[in-house]
Design a protein around this motif. Structure first.
Motif, PDB file in Angstrom:
ATOM      1  N   ALA A 481      40.111  49.850  43.861  1.00 44.99           N
ATOM      2  CA  ALA A 481      38.839  49.896  44.850  1.00 44.99           C
ATOM      3  C   ALA A 481      39.479  49.271  46.308  1.00 44.99           C
ATOM      4  N   PRO A 482      38.875  49.987  47.410  1.00 49.18           N
ATOM      5  CA  PRO A 482      39.178  49.077  48.723  1.00 49.18           C
ATOM      6  C   PRO A 482      38.560  47.782  48.847  1.00 49.18           C
ATOM      7  N   VAL A 483      38.991  46.878  49.559  1.00 49.16           N
ATOM      8  CA  VAL A 483      38.385  45.729  49.830  1.00 49.16           C
ATOM      9  C   VAL A 483      37.922  45.166  51.290  1.00 49.16           C
ATOM     10  N   LEU A 484      37.211  44.100  51.225  1.00 54.28           N
ATOM     11  CA  LEU A 484      36.382  43.684  52.462  1.00 54.28           C
ATOM     12  C   LEU A 484      37.164  42.666  53.354  1.00 54.28           C
ATOM     13  N   GLY A 485      38.353  42.139  52.463  1.00 53.86           N
ATOM     14  CA  GLY A 485      38.992  40.930  53.093  1.00 53.86           C
ATOM     15  C   GLY A 485      38.290  39.884  53.300  1.00 53.86           C
ATOM     16  N   ALA A 486      37.216  39.372  52.342  1.00 51.03           N
ATOM     17  CA  ALA A 486      36.713  38.326  52.347  1.00 51.03           C
ATOM     18  C   ALA A 486      36.025  37.818  51.162  1.00 51.03           C
TER      19      ALA A 486
END
Length: 591
Positions: A481-486
């Protein structure tokens, strides 16, 4: 020489108050100075223990003696005739391994948070009368500590209240005390009596725990060489619903754990939680040598009033973090594959923080007082852990020594050299002492290795070093899954950003730590819905984000990132040489 006499009494467990009295037979003629430490060895942050003193007075017989406070933790008693008695109350409501905690169920204290130092008497023998709370409800309370029992009729009996003694103030404050209705389990390691004291509601397989700890303790004792540097050792364990921590002392350790970390009765498999608890026990036990006796020159002696700076915590905490899990596999408590998984987690932890590219482990050690122990929302972007990366430095040094000497010299030899030169002599390790010890036992020139590994910010060559012992290190994404970077945390029924990572999607969009996510593309974000919302999108998708910053609703456009290949896995190589297999067996085999 007259002893300095202390008494400590839980006078109001329901109010979390200890009363401490100090009797000083010959106070200083020009006025007696007294002070409380500002920090506790092993936990490198100024904690201001004196702030918990809620009242204090002094008397000379029946006459009150004026006390003047000179600074945040120092008092001066006016000159007086005869003996001086100082009495004060300490508020104890810090459920940690560092200070003091008292309620109607138990009491715990470290001496550094309750016993004032009598200036001029630092080398004077001390006696401490540990007294029980008043009342029938406390009749079953016992005492657990490695403080030596005092002599005579007033001397405490093992696990009893009464008088204990110490050779000097430093020894007095290096033996934590637990009191209450605790469970007690015993075993011997290399002939040395060991106790496991467990406070808090729990159920556990005590026989299994003691058998596992015995193997770990015996391996560590034999690593440095018998006899052990103590005559008796106690694990003081506080079991709670959710907790983790440990602090080393010269012949004991204070531990805080979740009760589910303890081995369940009837369970045969090794749970991750129990493995973690054993690793914590192993870590603090290893400190009996590395930190309590082998210590930086900056800590000889400790000055507990101010910060004590050293660039060597990567060796003392980091090397201990390397050996804590290594002791589990080399003692046979866990299997090799389990150890490799733990090693992969350590590599992952280091690689996921961009702070490793900005701060060296030597700098991290020096700045522990203001950075590592006071982490904020920017910590992953600014600092590196001298525990985790220090463990990888130990790994890299160990494998370097093993490969370059064909297994004839290892990090074990370096630790034994440090023990002989510093631990057994009481001298402090100079800032270049670890490198010099490694060069002395190996005959290798290692300045470049240490400069790059401890003073530099480049990643360690772990793939090459592990391959030399028949292991593969590879990195993969933790999911698709894509990520927020947080990093996020639940905030009631909302999701709060706790840390925004360098160069990640959230940072590029302008989101900040503390922002509360409200909606993605008009759909409400909750702890239950966040993962599902992300899984329905692809890396590169742009999302309209609504979030509260303080009380202001703000809008952002966030382009989602693909998950990074930053999860490390260490596995046996499919093809390897006999020499590499021999080195692996020597390294991780039982010994």
């Amino acid at each position: 020489m007259s002893a300095v006499r202390y008494r400590i009494t839980p006078i109001h467990p329901e109010a979390h108050l200890f009363e401490v009295e100090i009797d000083i037979a010959k106070p200083a003629a020009d006025g007696q100075l007294l002070s409380l430490p500002a920090w506790i060895p092993g936990s490198y942050m100024i904690r201001e223990f004196a702030r918990h003193i809620v009242r204090i007075d002094a008397r000379d017989g029946v006459r009150a003696v004026p006390l003047t406070k000179l600074d945040k933790h120092t008092w001066r008693a006016a000159p007086c005739d005869g003996a001086l008695r100082v009495r004060y109350e300490v508020y104890a409501w810090d459920l940690s391994v560092r200070a003091a905690h008292l309620d109607t169920s138990h009491g715990f204290f470290n001496g550094s948070s309750v016993f004032l130092k009598v200036h001029g008497c630092e080398q004077t023998p001390c006696e401490v009368d540990i007294r029980p709370p008043a009342g029938r409800a406390y009749k079953a309370w016992r005492v657990a500590t490695t403080l030596p029992e005092g002599p005579g009729k007033q001397g405490a009996k093992r696990h009893g209240f009464g008088i204990y003694r110490a050779a000097d103030y430093d020894e007095l404050i290096d033996h934590p005390v637990e009191m209450g209705e605790f469970a007690l389990y015993e075993f011997k390691a290399c002939g040395v009596p060991h106790e496991v004291v467990v406070t808090g509601r729990h159920d556990l397989d005590a026989a299994r725990l003691c058998a596992d700890l015995k193997r770990v303790c015996e391996w560590q004792i034999r690593l440095f060489g018998e006899p052990a540097p103590f005559e008796r050792y106690v694990f003081l364990v506080m079991a709670v619903g959710d907790g983790y921590g440990g602090l080393e002392h010269r012949s004991s350790t204070a531990l805080l754990c979740s009760r589910n970390d303890l081995p369940a009765p009837g369970a045969t498999a090794m749970s991750d939680a129990y493995r973690g608890f054993l690793g914590l026990c192993s870590h603090e036990y290893f400190h009996s040598w590395n930190v309590k006796r082998i210590k930086p020159a900056a800590f000889v002696p400790y000055d507990l009033t101010v910060e004590n700076y050293t660039r060597l915590l990567w060796a003392f905490e980091g090397f201990t973090s390397y050996y804590d899990d290594l002791a589990l596999v080399r003692s046979g408590v866990i299997a090799q594959d389990d150890y490799l998984k733990l090693l992969g987690k350590t590599v992952t932890q280091v690689m996921r923080g961009s702070g490793r590219l900005k701060q060296s482990v030597a700098e991290s050690s020096f700045d522990a007082w203001i950075k590592y122990y006071r982490q904020d929302e920017n910590a992953p972007n600014a600092i590196v852990s001298y525990y985790a990366k220090g463990a990888l430095v130990a790994l890299a040094l160990d494998l370097t020594l093993r490969t370059k000497t064909r297994g004839t010299v290892t990090l074990d030899d370096v630790m034994r050299r440090l023990w002989a030169d510093y631990g057994q002599t009481g001298q402090g390790v100079p800032e270049d002492g670890v490198r010099r010890a490694a060069e002395a036992v190996s005959g290798l020139k290692l300045k470049r290795f240490f400069d790059e590994a401890t003073e530099g910010t480049e990643d360690l060559p772990l793939e090459r070093l592990l391959h030399a012992v028949g292991l593969d290190l590879r990195f993969e994404a933790a999911g698709s899954a894509p990520v927020l970077g947080a990093k996020t945390a639940n905030d009631g029924d909302s999701v709060k950003l706790t840390q925004v990572l360098d160069h990640g999607a959230a940072q590029r969009a302008g989101l900040s730590a503390g922002d509360v996510l409200v909606a993605f593309d008009g759909l409400r974000v909750t702890p239950a819905s966040l993962d599902a919302l992300l899984k329905r999108r692809q890396p590169g998708d742009e999302v309209k984000v609504h979030a509260f910053r303080r009380d202001e609703l703000m809008k952002f456009r966030l382009r989602l990132d693909a998950p990074s290949a930053d999860q490390a896995k260490v596995t046996a190589a499919t093809r390897t040489s006999p020499a590499a297999r021999d080195l692996l067996k020597q390294w991780l085999g039982r010994g």
